[in-house]
Design an enzyme around this catalytic site. Sequence first.
Site, PDB file in Angstrom:
ATOM      1  N   LYS A  15      18.467   4.188  -6.435  1.00 55.56           N
ATOM      2  CA  LYS A  15      17.259   4.757  -7.053  1.00 55.56           C
ATOM      3  C   LYS A  15      16.399   5.490  -6.015  1.00 55.56           C
ATOM      4  O   LYS A  15      15.921   6.585  -6.272  1.00 55.56           O
ATOM      5  CB  LYS A  15      16.402   3.659  -7.708  1.00 55.56           C
ATOM      6  CG  LYS A  15      17.056   2.944  -8.877  1.00 55.56           C
ATOM      7  CD  LYS A  15      16.074   2.027  -9.590  1.00 55.56           C
ATOM      8  CE  LYS A  15      15.511   0.923  -8.718  1.00 55.56           C
ATOM      9  NZ  LYS A  15      16.531  -0.030  -8.207  1.00 55.56           N
ATOM     10  N   ARG A  90       9.199  -2.738 -13.881  1.00 60.80           N
ATOM     11  CA  ARG A  90      10.293  -3.694 -13.686  1.00 60.80           C
ATOM     12  C   ARG A  90      10.211  -4.853 -14.669  1.00 60.80           C
ATOM     13  O   ARG A  90      11.074  -5.728 -14.639  1.00 60.80           O
ATOM     14  CB  ARG A  90      10.191  -4.267 -12.278  1.00 60.80           C
ATOM     15  CG  ARG A  90      11.246  -3.767 -11.281  1.00 60.80           C
ATOM     16  CD  ARG A  90      10.925  -4.427  -9.964  1.00 60.80           C
ATOM     17  NE  ARG A  90      11.945  -4.443  -8.976  1.00 60.80           N
ATOM     18  CZ  ARG A  90      12.060  -3.567  -7.986  1.00 60.80           C
ATOM     19  NH1 ARG A  90      11.274  -2.529  -7.919  1.00 60.80           N
ATOM     20  NH2 ARG A  90      12.976  -3.736  -7.064  1.00 60.80           N
ATOM     21  N   ARG A 129      22.769  -0.878   4.182  1.00 65.90           N
ATOM     22  CA  ARG A 129      21.620   0.034   4.092  1.00 65.90           C
ATOM     23  C   ARG A 129      20.734  -0.027   5.336  1.00 65.90           C
ATOM     24  O   ARG A 129      20.430  -1.102   5.844  1.00 65.90           O
ATOM     25  CB  ARG A 129      20.794  -0.334   2.855  1.00 65.90           C
ATOM     26  CG  ARG A 129      19.496   0.463   2.750  1.00 65.90           C
ATOM     27  CD  ARG A 129      18.991   0.519   1.358  1.00 65.90           C
ATOM     28  NE  ARG A 129      18.292  -0.692   0.956  1.00 65.90           N
ATOM     29  CZ  ARG A 129      17.679  -0.817  -0.212  1.00 65.90           C
ATOM     30  NH1 ARG A 129      17.708   0.161  -1.085  1.00 65.90           N
ATOM     31  NH2 ARG A 129      17.074  -1.944  -0.526  1.00 65.90           N
ATOM     32  N   ARG A 162      16.271  -4.006   6.093  1.00 62.98           N
ATOM     33  CA  ARG A 162      15.219  -4.760   5.414  1.00 62.98           C
ATOM     34  C   ARG A 162      15.581  -6.236   5.362  1.00 62.98           C
ATOM     35  O   ARG A 162      16.725  -6.585   5.115  1.00 62.98           O
ATOM     36  CB  ARG A 162      15.040  -4.218   3.983  1.00 62.98           C
ATOM     37  CG  ARG A 162      14.169  -3.000   3.917  1.00 62.98           C
ATOM     38  CD  ARG A 162      14.184  -2.329   2.561  1.00 62.98           C
ATOM     39  NE  ARG A 162      14.035  -3.230   1.430  1.00 62.98           N
ATOM     40  CZ  ARG A 162      14.010  -2.814   0.166  1.00 62.98           C
ATOM     41  NH1 ARG A 162      14.100  -1.522  -0.124  1.00 62.98           N
ATOM     42  NH2 ARG A 162      13.885  -3.686  -0.816  1.00 62.98           N
ATOM     43  N   ARG A 173      17.435 -11.141  -5.872  1.00 64.44           N
ATOM     44  CA  ARG A 173      16.893  -9.894  -6.419  1.00 64.44           C
ATOM     45  C   ARG A 173      17.716  -9.432  -7.620  1.00 64.44           C
ATOM     46  O   ARG A 173      17.158  -8.916  -8.592  1.00 64.44           O
ATOM     47  CB  ARG A 173      16.860  -8.806  -5.335  1.00 64.44           C
ATOM     48  CG  ARG A 173      15.723  -9.030  -4.343  1.00 64.44           C
ATOM     49  CD  ARG A 173      15.892  -8.215  -3.075  1.00 64.44           C
ATOM     50  NE  ARG A 173      15.863  -6.797  -3.302  1.00 64.44           N
ATOM     51  CZ  ARG A 173      16.425  -5.900  -2.491  1.00 64.44           C
ATOM     52  NH1 ARG A 173      17.060  -6.304  -1.408  1.00 64.44           N
ATOM     53  NH2 ARG A 173      16.340  -4.632  -2.770  1.00 64.44           N
TER      54      ARG A 173
HETATM   55  P1  AMP Z   1      12.370  -2.269  -3.873  1.00 59.28           P
HETATM   56  O1  AMP Z   1      12.031  -1.516  -2.644  1.00 59.28           O
HETATM   57  O2  AMP Z   1      12.189  -1.472  -5.120  1.00 59.28           O
HETATM   58  O3  AMP Z   1      13.736  -2.919  -3.783  1.00 59.28           O
HETATM   59  O4  AMP Z   1      11.322  -3.471  -3.967  1.00 59.28           O
HETATM   60  C1  AMP Z   1      11.243  -4.451  -2.969  1.00 59.28           C
HETATM   61  C2  AMP Z   1      10.454  -5.639  -3.463  1.00 59.28           C
HETATM   62  O5  AMP Z   1       9.107  -5.231  -3.771  1.00 59.28           O
HETATM   63  C3  AMP Z   1      10.958  -6.266  -4.749  1.00 59.28           C
HETATM   64  O6  AMP Z   1      12.021  -7.191  -4.516  1.00 59.28           O
HETATM   65  C4  AMP Z   1       9.690  -6.945  -5.252  1.00 59.28           C
HETATM   66  O7  AMP Z   1       9.418  -8.121  -4.521  1.00 59.28           O
HETATM   67  C5  AMP Z   1       8.621  -5.931  -4.899  1.00 59.28           C
HETATM   68  N1  AMP Z   1       8.440  -4.958  -5.998  1.00 59.28           N
HETATM   69  C6  AMP Z   1       8.752  -3.639  -5.989  1.00 59.28           C
HETATM   70  N2  AMP Z   1       8.454  -3.061  -7.158  1.00 59.28           N
HETATM   71  C7  AMP Z   1       7.953  -4.036  -7.949  1.00 59.28           C
HETATM   72  C8  AMP Z   1       7.490  -4.089  -9.290  1.00 59.28           C
HETATM   73  N3  AMP Z   1       7.483  -3.001 -10.074  1.00 59.28           N
HETATM   74  N4  AMP Z   1       7.039  -5.283  -9.764  1.00 59.28           N
HETATM   75  C9  AMP Z   1       7.019  -6.383  -9.001  1.00 59.28           C
HETATM   76  N5  AMP Z   1       7.472  -6.416  -7.729  1.00 59.28           N
HETATM   77  C10 AMP Z   1       7.943  -5.257  -7.201  1.00 59.28           C
END
Ligand code: AMP
Length: 218
Positions: A15, A90, A129, A162, A173
């Site tokens: 994404k 989400r 990654r 990360r 996740r």
């Molecule tokens: P991502 O970079 O999209 O993989 O997000 C990393 C982490 O940020 C996720 O595992 C959540 O802990 C938090 N996070 C990101 N977007 C959201 C969201 N829309 N709602 C809640 N937590 C989020």
Amino acid sequence: MATYIVLLGPPGVGKGTQASRLSQQTGLAHISSGDLFRENLKNQTELGKLAQTYMSKGNLVPDDVTIAMIKDRLGRADCAAGAILDGFPRTPAQADALETMLRDFNGQVNAVPFISAPQEVLVERLGDRWTCRASGHIFNEKSNPPKELGVCDFDGSELYQRDDDKAETVKRRIEVYMEQTTPLITHYRDHGKLIEINGLQSIEQVTHSLMDALKNRS
Ligand code: AMP
């Protein structure tokens, strides 16, 4: 009227990479909720410290906090024409809140590309990654390596892995995605907005499929 595109899909499906490429091609702002939380953490804000307690376990940050952050971000000048949303919404509550806030911004969700790939591919991709410290540019050591190991092609900053890309956290996740985010697939399909995209294609092919599908929607 502004254009809003929501990119849906499991962690590791691409994404972030695709949102950044779509942003370059369409001129729409790329808004990544994960990047916003990481930026807050880097700056040691209260929001960043709070988010980290959830992120480090692979859990979602609470809806109210996340929704307020996105509302603030979408209200800024660079989102006047709309945005590509990566990682938000989400949960069903976030999707409802998005609809309400976009009405205030004179817009609506125009299209929801849903990028999918089998779970074993996601786990492998996240393990490979590398993310850039300065702006979150994303590389993959096998399929999309940087020109120089450990250095971002775009801004020369350091690349790091990360914490939440570790196998244990990745498992959580994906579980959270299955439980809390997959209901959005049905939601947007029922609203006629879902566009299914095969995430096993090459990066270029996925972008091509996305641009092709979006041409007919906005
Ligand atoms: P991502 O970079 O999209 O993989 O997000 C990393 C982490 O940020 C996720 O595992 C959540 O802990 C938090 N996070 C990101 N977007 C959201 C969201 N829309 N709602 C809640 N937590 C989020």
